[in-house]
Motif scaffolding. Structure first.
Motif, PDB file in Angstrom:
ATOM      1  N   GLN A 185     -20.744   4.487  17.048  1.00  0.00           N
ATOM      2  CA  GLN A 185     -21.017   5.584  18.476  1.00  0.00           C
ATOM      3  C   GLN A 185     -19.927   5.930  19.038  1.00  0.00           C
ATOM      4  O   GLN A 185     -19.853   7.127  19.505  1.00  0.00           O
ATOM      5  CB  GLN A 185     -21.530   4.195  19.219  1.00  0.00           C
ATOM      6  N   ALA A 186     -18.596   5.225  19.384  1.00  0.00           N
ATOM      7  CA  ALA A 186     -18.070   5.691  20.201  1.00  0.00           C
ATOM      8  C   ALA A 186     -17.194   6.434  19.262  1.00  0.00           C
ATOM      9  O   ALA A 186     -16.727   8.049  19.737  1.00  0.00           O
ATOM     10  CB  ALA A 186     -16.859   4.368  20.340  1.00  0.00           C
ATOM     11  N   LEU A 187     -16.351   6.157  17.930  1.00  0.00           N
ATOM     12  CA  LEU A 187     -16.040   7.638  16.974  1.00  0.00           C
ATOM     13  C   LEU A 187     -17.215   8.973  17.431  1.00  0.00           C
ATOM     14  O   LEU A 187     -16.676  10.269  16.972  1.00  0.00           O
ATOM     15  CB  LEU A 187     -15.682   7.161  15.695  1.00  0.00           C
ATOM     16  N   ALA A 188     -18.368   8.699  17.563  1.00  0.00           N
ATOM     17  CA  ALA A 188     -19.226  10.190  17.060  1.00  0.00           C
ATOM     18  C   ALA A 188     -19.275  10.400  18.336  1.00  0.00           C
ATOM     19  O   ALA A 188     -19.258  11.926  18.836  1.00  0.00           O
ATOM     20  CB  ALA A 188     -20.867   9.135  16.896  1.00  0.00           C
ATOM     21  N   GLY A 189     -18.783   9.990  19.780  1.00  0.00           N
ATOM     22  CA  GLY A 189     -18.474  10.144  20.408  1.00  0.00           C
ATOM     23  C   GLY A 189     -17.472  11.294  20.840  1.00  0.00           C
ATOM     24  O   GLY A 189     -17.309  12.313  21.551  1.00  0.00           O
ATOM     25  N   ARG A 190     -17.059  10.646  20.277  1.00  0.00           N
ATOM     26  CA  ARG A 190     -15.921  12.288  19.889  1.00  0.00           C
ATOM     27  C   ARG A 190     -15.781  12.747  18.799  1.00  0.00           C
ATOM     28  O   ARG A 190     -14.143  13.426  18.171  1.00  0.00           O
ATOM     29  CB  ARG A 190     -13.938  10.688  20.415  1.00  0.00           C
ATOM     30  N   GLY A 191     -16.535  13.289  18.261  1.00  0.00           N
ATOM     31  CA  GLY A 191     -16.353  14.142  17.413  1.00  0.00           C
ATOM     32  C   GLY A 191     -16.313  13.733  16.175  1.00  0.00           C
ATOM     33  O   GLY A 191     -15.399  14.396  15.602  1.00  0.00           O
ATOM     34  N   ILE A 192     -15.993  12.315  15.914  1.00  0.00           N
ATOM     35  CA  ILE A 192     -15.242  12.241  14.612  1.00  0.00           C
ATOM     36  C   ILE A 192     -15.956  11.270  13.616  1.00  0.00           C
ATOM     37  O   ILE A 192     -16.697  10.894  13.469  1.00  0.00           O
ATOM     38  CB  ILE A 192     -14.579  10.925  15.271  1.00  0.00           C
ATOM     39  N   ASN A 193     -15.905  13.023  12.432  1.00  0.00           N
ATOM     40  CA  ASN A 193     -17.033  12.177  10.898  1.00  0.00           C
ATOM     41  C   ASN A 193     -16.568  10.527  10.134  1.00  0.00           C
ATOM     42  O   ASN A 193     -15.286  10.705   9.738  1.00  0.00           O
ATOM     43  CB  ASN A 193     -17.023  13.507  10.290  1.00  0.00           C
ATOM     44  N   ILE A 194     -17.241  10.081   9.897  1.00  0.00           N
ATOM     45  CA  ILE A 194     -17.174   8.634   9.228  1.00  0.00           C
ATOM     46  C   ILE A 194     -17.490   9.388   7.677  1.00  0.00           C
ATOM     47  O   ILE A 194     -18.424   9.666   7.463  1.00  0.00           O
ATOM     48  CB  ILE A 194     -18.410   7.363   9.837  1.00  0.00           C
ATOM     49  N   GLN A 195     -16.338   9.415   7.000  1.00  0.00           N
ATOM     50  CA  GLN A 195     -16.888   9.694   5.825  1.00  0.00           C
ATOM     51  C   GLN A 195     -17.231   8.808   4.928  1.00  0.00           C
ATOM     52  O   GLN A 195     -18.019   8.845   3.289  1.00  0.00           O
ATOM     53  CB  GLN A 195     -15.199  10.623   5.131  1.00  0.00           C
ATOM     54  N   LEU A 196     -16.693   7.389   4.893  1.00  0.00           N
ATOM     55  CA  LEU A 196     -17.104   6.066   4.328  1.00  0.00           C
ATOM     56  C   LEU A 196     -17.172   4.882   5.434  1.00  0.00           C
ATOM     57  O   LEU A 196     -16.213   4.932   6.393  1.00  0.00           O
ATOM     58  CB  LEU A 196     -15.903   5.681   2.897  1.00  0.00           C
ATOM     59  N   ILE A 197     -18.070   3.829   5.243  1.00  0.00           N
ATOM     60  CA  ILE A 197     -18.047   2.824   5.692  1.00  0.00           C
ATOM     61  C   ILE A 197     -17.793   1.613   4.746  1.00  0.00           C
ATOM     62  O   ILE A 197     -18.333   1.639   3.313  1.00  0.00           O
ATOM     63  CB  ILE A 197     -18.812   2.686   6.232  1.00  0.00           C
ATOM     64  N   THR A 198     -16.663   0.255   4.810  1.00  0.00           N
ATOM     65  CA  THR A 198     -16.866  -0.628   4.081  1.00  0.00           C
ATOM     66  C   THR A 198     -16.717  -2.192   5.301  1.00  0.00           C
ATOM     67  O   THR A 198     -15.869  -1.318   5.739  1.00  0.00           O
ATOM     68  CB  THR A 198     -15.512  -0.458   3.209  1.00  0.00           C
ATOM     69  N   THR A 199     -17.234  -2.793   4.614  1.00  0.00           N
ATOM     70  CA  THR A 199     -16.876  -3.974   5.857  1.00  0.00           C
ATOM     71  C   THR A 199     -17.414  -5.482   5.606  1.00  0.00           C
ATOM     72  O   THR A 199     -17.382  -5.553   4.113  1.00  0.00           O
ATOM     73  CB  THR A 199     -18.271  -4.281   7.083  1.00  0.00           C
ATOM     74  N   SER A 200     -15.977  -6.188   5.653  1.00  0.00           N
ATOM     75  CA  SER A 200     -16.360  -7.822   5.250  1.00  0.00           C
ATOM     76  C   SER A 200     -16.550  -8.223   6.782  1.00  0.00           C
ATOM     77  O   SER A 200     -17.088  -8.002   8.101  1.00  0.00           O
ATOM     78  CB  SER A 200     -14.986  -8.237   5.038  1.00  0.00           C
ATOM     79  N   GLU A 201     -16.925  -9.992   6.527  1.00  0.00           N
ATOM     80  CA  GLU A 201     -17.114 -10.633   7.794  1.00  0.00           C
ATOM     81  C   GLU A 201     -15.703 -10.344   8.971  1.00  0.00           C
ATOM     82  O   GLU A 201     -16.666 -10.246  10.483  1.00  0.00           O
ATOM     83  CB  GLU A 201     -16.621 -11.542   7.549  1.00  0.00           C
ATOM     84  N   ILE A 202     -15.084 -10.206   8.664  1.00  0.00           N
ATOM     85  CA  ILE A 202     -14.330 -10.463   9.782  1.00  0.00           C
ATOM     86  C   ILE A 202     -13.253  -8.327  10.194  1.00  0.00           C
ATOM     87  O   ILE A 202     -12.406  -8.552  10.425  1.00  0.00           O
ATOM     88  CB  ILE A 202     -13.017 -11.549   9.778  1.00  0.00           C
TER      89      ILE A 202
END
Lengths: 417, 417
Positions: B373-390
């Motif tokens: 949400q915060a990145l979108a609010g700054r107009g920053i486009n997310i190209q890929l996402i990966t996540t882990s537990e932490i």
């Protein structure tokens, strides 16, 4: 096929280009079917840099730590030469002192080699592998690196040659051999094809800087034929002499020298200082009372002359030391006045030693007389004389050094083949 | 009394003055009654010089010879620090990798430590002797020197700490700890007092350059409490925090961290490149057909995302590699067209990865949503996402890196204590 040790000093491995040049020398011998151990020094300037670090860290540094630091230079060169040889298609690997191991005594900083097990190296030779060995270093009984003292890589090379039973130990250096005298003083000085171990020992200790004295001693004891030659020759096609052999000087047993010269060379050293005590009480034990304390202070005394004085109750003693020890020796002699009576003490570092060397002297009389006459003819005053079986040394005013060398070189016809 | 490892990197031992400074740090801990092992890197610039020699000698050099050459740098520093400590009256000796020995596997150039016998070191501690250990090096099964790869001295330090059962491993470096993010981007970034191993691992692998990833892994496995602190503090009186403890960051087990933060830090890396294959045939084994050859070519793939395409018969695959591997990876993917059908291949190295890290995320939902949400609010486009537990990582246009880091640092209130 022969088994050879090839030793290259600091100027021969000063940068990657020169290391490549060294690798080509090695490849030539490998291609000729020889088994090769190469011994390398540190790149020119590296050892001085590392010694400077140790001194900067502490004036009184632990010799064991000094050895760990300073030995790093040869380690680098050995690895780099192995890499370079491999890039030329030569099977090679580096060996550090502790890996062979080159065992030494525990005198860190100036250790002596005690043992080199050769089995592994010889086995690798059979597999066609060149051993690139870091010079100047070994493993002390405390399992720490020991270095052999300055010029130690020559000693490493000769000791390894003895251990592996090499046919010859080739010392590649920046000159193409041993000369009848210093060519900077006598331009028509002649390169010697062969020199006997004993002669070379005298030349080395008298200031000819081609080989370290210790390495010549070792070569003599083990009968290692040692060949001094230039690393600046074309590696693929080094110059050969009229006999088809490469240009250089072979240091060998005198039995191998067919035509023995009366005189082989003229050596000189300006690193001399003279101390004269006049009117010294003449009693038993007086020499010991003077030279004992000098030895205890690690001051090396070279020439000693003692004369009875005119009155017959006192004596005059003159001796020489290196210029580095001169001030310490003068102070020490002055301090002896409380135990040894003497009238005057005087000294001068303005002297030089000139020596005539040759195994032929053993069987010929008159060599000394000829030298004294020739020097007198030039007006050169002889201050001290010492002789051995194969050497005559005279101490003269340093200003006459070059004239004396030229005169002696000429009267023994050393410029003629 | 505690048993400590103190590790000093290349900039901390860059010259004799800095080595003297290091010796004073060591003396402080010795005077406090602690048992000390010091691990040192090569003097700044030395390793690069030696690596340059190896590359110059041959592009394809033998890793065993490379190790012999490159390890010389740490050898010199260890000896010099031992000398300097002795000059301050501290009982110290240097240890090279082969002397302890620090045993490694046979992967020369990037070896892993397999065993460190600690008895001798511990016995010397009891005698009051400081061990000065050359980092980055060990002894491979072939009895030759092995180096541990870049940053290996951190690994040496942690492994030695584990072996001798040290209470703490102090990593002295040119920063005074681990920060919530890069202070050059966010000036009010805050130094963390404690970071859990898992968090530090993510930060290290994501571009925070304080510690090498491998050393953090090792610290985690062996539970070595690792303290990052500055070597530029006054050695006799280093700054302390409000709790009286020295300033720095302790990397430890999360159990030791009482107040767990939701988010601990924001890491970023511009060393990223993205490759996208569109219209890839969708059949079992297609991922293996693509990522198998990449692995065989030693190309490290980081993020991977696969989407089913619109027609349902083909798929789109995007993955990231380091910028150094980008060209090789592109060429390799193009070469796969003969075995894997794909419509288009495109790539870009104009991307960056920004990550939010915190062990608190395990027990709190909504952290990711807040970031997006915060990145979108700054107009920053997310190209890929990966996540882990932490951890949550996003790939974005590199031009927005600083803005993204600042935005995330602020929304998780990392500038507040």
């Amino acid at each position: 096929m022969a088994r050879l040790v090839m030793k290259f000093g600091g100027t021969s491995v000063a940068d990657l280009d020169r290391i490549r040049n060294v690798a080509r020398h090695v490849k030539r011998e490998v291609d000729a079917g020889n088994e090769i151990a190469v011994v390398v020094s540190a790149m020119a300037g590296e050892t001085n840099k590392l010694v400077g670090y140790c001194r900067g860290a502490s004036a009184l540094h632990d010799a064991r730590e000094y050895d760990a630091v300073v030995s790093a230079g040869e380690q680098v060169t050995a690895g780099l030469l192995a890499i370079t040889l491999q890039s030329l298609g030569v099977n090679a690997r580096s060996w550090l002192g502790w890996q062979i191991p080159i065992r030494t005594d525990s005198a860190h900083g100036a250790a002596r080699i005690t043992d080199i097990p050769a089995e592994t190296l010889v086995e690798r030779f059979r597999q066609g592998q060149v051993a690139v060995i870091a010079g100047f270093q070994g493993l002390a009984p405390d399992n720490r690196i020991a270095t052999l003292g300055r010029g130690g890589s020559d000693t490493s090379a000769v000791a390894i040659a003895a251990a592996i039973g090499a046919d010859r130990c080739d010392i590649y250096t920046d000159v193409d051999g041993v000369y009848t005298t210093d060519p900077r003083i006598v331009p028509n000085a002649r390169r010697l094809d062969k020199v006997a171990f004993e002669e070379m020992l005298e030349m080395a200790s008298l200031g000819a800087k081609v080989l370290q004295v210790r390495s010549v001693e070792l070569a003599m004891v083990h009968g290692v034929r040692t060949f001094v030659r230039s690393s600046f020759e074309d590696p693929e096609a080094p110059q050969v002499g009229p006999d088809g052999e490469p240009v250089g000087t072979l240091i060998c047993d005198e039995d191998e020298i067919v035509e023995k010269q009366l005189v082989t060379g003229i050596a000189y050293s300006k690193d001399e200082a003279k101390i004269t005590m006049r009117g010294v009480e003449d009693r038993p034990g007086v020499a010991a009372a003077i030279f004992g304390p000098l030895a205890d202070a690690s001051i090396n005394v070279d020439m000693i002359v003692q004369n009875i004085s005119e009155d017959g109750r006192t004596t005059d003693i003159t001796f020489t030391v290196t210029t580095a020890d001169f001030d310490r020796a003068m102070a020490l002699i002055e301090s002896l006045r409380s135990t040894v009576r003497m009238e005057t003490v005087s000294g001068s570092s303005d002297v030089a030693k000139v020596s005539v060397i040759g195994i032929g002297m053993r069987s010929h009389a008159g060599v000394a007389a000829q030298a004294f006459q020739a020097l007198a003819g030039r007006g050169i005053n002889i201050q001290l004389i010492t002789t051995s079986e194969i050497k005559i040394s005279v101490l003269i005013d340093a200003a006459y050094t070059e004239l004396a060398v030229r005169t002696l070189h000429s009267i023994y016809e050393l410029d003629k083949t």
